[in-house]
Structures are given as C-alpha cells and as structure tokens.
Motif scaffolding. Structure first.
Motif, PDB file in Angstrom:
ATOM      1  N   MET A   1     -13.413  -2.442 -10.048  1.00 28.34           N
ATOM      2  CA  MET A   1     -12.208  -3.216 -10.305  1.00 28.34           C
ATOM      3  C   MET A   1     -12.513  -4.685  -9.967  1.00 28.34           C
ATOM      4  N   PRO A   2     -12.260  -5.586 -10.891  1.00 27.12           N
ATOM      5  CA  PRO A   2     -12.494  -7.007 -10.600  1.00 27.12           C
ATOM      6  C   PRO A   2     -11.646  -7.477  -9.410  1.00 27.12           C
ATOM      7  N   ARG A   3     -12.190  -8.419  -8.681  1.00 30.16           N
ATOM      8  CA  ARG A   3     -11.495  -8.925  -7.494  1.00 30.16           C
ATOM      9  C   ARG A   3     -10.130  -9.522  -7.842  1.00 30.16           C
ATOM     10  N   GLU A   4     -10.016 -10.136  -9.009  1.00 26.41           N
ATOM     11  CA  GLU A   4      -8.731 -10.727  -9.409  1.00 26.41           C
ATOM     12  C   GLU A   4      -7.657  -9.656  -9.568  1.00 26.41           C
ATOM     13  N   VAL A   5      -8.027  -8.523 -10.136  1.00 25.45           N
ATOM     14  CA  VAL A   5      -7.066  -7.426 -10.302  1.00 25.45           C
ATOM     15  C   VAL A   5      -6.655  -6.886  -8.935  1.00 25.45           C
ATOM     16  N   LEU A   6      -7.635  -6.707  -8.065  1.00 26.29           N
ATOM     17  CA  LEU A   6      -7.328  -6.246  -6.712  1.00 26.29           C
ATOM     18  C   LEU A   6      -6.420  -7.249  -6.002  1.00 26.29           C
ATOM     19  N   ALA A   7      -6.692  -8.536  -6.181  1.00 19.88           N
ATOM     20  CA  ALA A   7      -5.858  -9.574  -5.563  1.00 19.88           C
ATOM     21  C   ALA A   7      -4.426  -9.493  -6.075  1.00 19.88           C
ATOM     22  N   VAL A   8      -4.250  -9.305  -7.388  1.00 21.05           N
ATOM     23  CA  VAL A   8      -2.897  -9.178  -7.950  1.00 21.05           C
ATOM     24  C   VAL A   8      -2.189  -7.970  -7.341  1.00 21.05           C
ATOM     25  N   LEU A   9      -2.879  -6.851  -7.244  1.00 26.20           N
ATOM     26  CA  LEU A   9      -2.258  -5.642  -6.691  1.00 26.20           C
ATOM     27  C   LEU A   9      -1.878  -5.829  -5.220  1.00 26.20           C
ATOM     28  N   LEU A  10      -2.746  -6.462  -4.448  1.00 27.91           N
ATOM     29  CA  LEU A  10      -2.432  -6.687  -3.030  1.00 27.91           C
ATOM     30  C   LEU A  10      -1.286  -7.683  -2.855  1.00 27.91           C
ATOM     31  N   VAL A  11      -1.299  -8.754  -3.638  1.00 28.10           N
ATOM     32  CA  VAL A  11      -0.196  -9.721  -3.559  1.00 28.10           C
ATOM     33  C   VAL A  11       1.105  -9.047  -3.979  1.00 28.10           C
ATOM     34  N   LEU A  12       1.057  -8.256  -5.033  1.00 25.73           N
ATOM     35  CA  LEU A  12       2.256  -7.528  -5.462  1.00 25.73           C
ATOM     36  C   LEU A  12       2.768  -6.635  -4.336  1.00 25.73           C
ATOM     37  N   LEU A  13       1.885  -5.921  -3.697  1.00 28.26           N
ATOM     38  CA  LEU A  13       2.285  -5.061  -2.583  1.00 28.26           C
ATOM     39  C   LEU A  13       2.950  -5.881  -1.481  1.00 28.26           C
ATOM     40  N   ILE A  14       2.349  -6.991  -1.130  1.00 28.29           N
ATOM     41  CA  ILE A  14       2.884  -7.836  -0.057  1.00 28.29           C
ATOM     42  C   ILE A  14       4.257  -8.387  -0.431  1.00 28.29           C
ATOM     43  N   ILE A  15       4.361  -8.977  -1.623  1.00 33.77           N
ATOM     44  CA  ILE A  15       5.624  -9.645  -1.967  1.00 33.77           C
ATOM     45  C   ILE A  15       6.717  -8.661  -2.378  1.00 33.77           C
ATOM     46  N   TYR A  16       6.342  -7.420  -2.627  1.00 36.46           N
ATOM     47  CA  TYR A  16       7.343  -6.393  -2.933  1.00 36.46           C
ATOM     48  C   TYR A  16       7.849  -5.717  -1.664  1.00 36.46           C
ATOM     49  N   VAL A  17       6.958  -5.462  -0.724  1.00 40.51           N
ATOM     50  CA  VAL A  17       7.326  -4.701   0.475  1.00 40.51           C
ATOM     51  C   VAL A  17       7.992  -5.574   1.541  1.00 40.51           C
ATOM     52  N   VAL A  18       7.461  -6.761   1.792  1.00 39.90           N
ATOM     53  CA  VAL A  18       7.993  -7.604   2.870  1.00 39.90           C
ATOM     54  C   VAL A  18       9.501  -7.841   2.740  1.00 39.90           C
ATOM     55  N   PRO A  19      10.015  -8.215   1.560  1.00 38.21           N
ATOM     56  CA  PRO A  19      11.468  -8.415   1.477  1.00 38.21           C
ATOM     57  C   PRO A  19      12.279  -7.155   1.781  1.00 38.21           C
ATOM     58  N   PHE A  20      11.761  -5.990   1.411  1.00 37.76           N
ATOM     59  CA  PHE A  20      12.498  -4.765   1.708  1.00 37.76           C
ATOM     60  C   PHE A  20      12.557  -4.504   3.204  1.00 37.76           C
ATOM     61  N   VAL A  21      11.508  -4.848   3.905  1.00 39.12           N
ATOM     62  CA  VAL A  21      11.519  -4.703   5.369  1.00 39.12           C
ATOM     63  C   VAL A  21      12.532  -5.681   5.975  1.00 39.12           C
ATOM     64  N   VAL A  22      12.502  -6.928   5.521  1.00 41.00           N
ATOM     65  CA  VAL A  22      13.424  -7.944   6.057  1.00 41.00           C
ATOM     66  C   VAL A  22      14.867  -7.599   5.721  1.00 41.00           C
ATOM     67  N   TYR A  23      15.145  -7.286   4.456  1.00 37.74           N
ATOM     68  CA  TYR A  23      16.517  -6.943   4.056  1.00 37.74           C
ATOM     69  C   TYR A  23      16.951  -5.620   4.690  1.00 37.74           C
ATOM     70  N   GLY A  24      16.005  -4.682   4.829  1.00 39.96           N
ATOM     71  CA  GLY A  24      16.324  -3.411   5.483  1.00 39.96           C
ATOM     72  C   GLY A  24      16.734  -3.607   6.927  1.00 39.96           C
ATOM     73  N   ALA A  25      16.001  -4.471   7.635  1.00 44.59           N
ATOM     74  CA  ALA A  25      16.369  -4.770   9.022  1.00 44.59           C
ATOM     75  C   ALA A  25      17.739  -5.425   9.079  1.00 44.59           C
ATOM     76  N   ALA A  26      18.015  -6.313   8.138  1.00 49.57           N
ATOM     77  CA  ALA A  26      19.329  -6.969   8.106  1.00 49.57           C
ATOM     78  C   ALA A  26      20.434  -5.966   7.791  1.00 49.57           C
ATOM     79  N   SER A  27      20.118  -4.972   6.995  1.00 49.56           N
ATOM     80  CA  SER A  27      21.115  -3.937   6.686  1.00 49.56           C
ATOM     81  C   SER A  27      21.424  -3.101   7.910  1.00 49.56           C
ATOM     82  N   VAL A  28      20.380  -2.744   8.649  1.00 49.60           N
ATOM     83  CA  VAL A  28      20.560  -1.900   9.835  1.00 49.60           C
ATOM     84  C   VAL A  28      21.252  -2.670  10.948  1.00 49.60           C
ATOM     85  N   PHE A  29      20.770  -3.885  11.221  1.00 50.46           N
ATOM     86  CA  PHE A  29      21.260  -4.634  12.382  1.00 50.46           C
ATOM     87  C   PHE A  29      22.384  -5.613  12.072  1.00 50.46           C
ATOM     88  N   GLY A  30      22.522  -5.998  10.807  1.00 46.20           N
ATOM     89  CA  GLY A  30      23.515  -7.007  10.480  1.00 46.20           C
ATOM     90  C   GLY A  30      24.569  -6.580   9.490  1.00 46.20           C
TER      91      GLY A  30
END
Length: 125
Positions: A1-30
C-alpha cells in the motif's frame, strides 16, 4: 500500500474518531444531545464522506508541498486548525450549529489537526 494511501486512512481515522470522543464526553458529562435531523446511520455516513474528502486534501496538499512542510508539521497542522476553527465559528454565527457544538468542534480540531499533521509528516518523509 503506498504511503499516501496509508496516510489518508490514518488521517481519516483520526479526524473521524476524535470528534466522536469529544462530543461523546460532552453528551455524558454535559447533556449534549445528538442531532435529530437524520437517522444515526445517515448522519455517520455523511460525516464519513465529509471527513474522507478532508483527509484526502490534507494528505495531498502535504504530499505536493512536502519540501516546504517537512519539519514544519506543527505549522501545517495549525494552519488547518485555523481554517477548521473559523468554519466552526461561521457555522455557529449562521445558526447551523449551536455555540456549544462549535466549541466542541474547535476542541476536536485542536486535537486532530496537529496529530494528523504529525502522522502525515512522519509517513511522507
């Protein structure tokens, strides 16, 4: 797998998951409520498509200009953070999101923009 494709997949994972963790915490605590404008599956699918486009642009721009940004990953991430944060402010001003949602968006972006830049910088040396 080319490094660029791997980079896209990792960035997608990061920018997709992080907001759900932040918003999820706000849902639970706020008491933040999930959007009710679409079914959860449709909402998550729409977010995934949007984030995929962002991940592709994030990696492609870095790859095309890597000589400029190599060693400057934090600056690269901060420039994207400014763009994302201003977009959140614009969404809140227009009424498409609430102020708390915009603040949570900026918090998410403060985490995922620099982290994504670091990952891309390391992968695309």
């Amino acid at each position: 797998m080319p490094r660029e494709v791997l980079a896209v997949l990792l960035v997608l994972l990061i920018i997709y998951v992080v907001p759900f963790v932040v918003y999820g915490a706000a849902s639970v605590f706020g008491g933040l409520k999930p959007p009710d404008t679409a079914s959860p599956a449709r909402f998550l699918g729409g977010v995934l498509v949007t984030k995929l486009g962002t991940a592709i642009a994030f990696v492609a721009l870095f790859a095309l200009t890597r000589e400029v940004w190599q060693g400057q990953w934090l600056l690269y991430g901060l420039l994207w953070l400014v763009m994302f944060a201003l977009s959140e402010v614009g969404e809140a001003i227009s009424g498409r999101t609430t102020v708390p949602e915009a603040v949570l968006g900026v918090v998410s972006e403060c985490l995922y923009a620099p982290l994504s830049a670091l990952v891309v910088s390391r992968l695309l040396r």
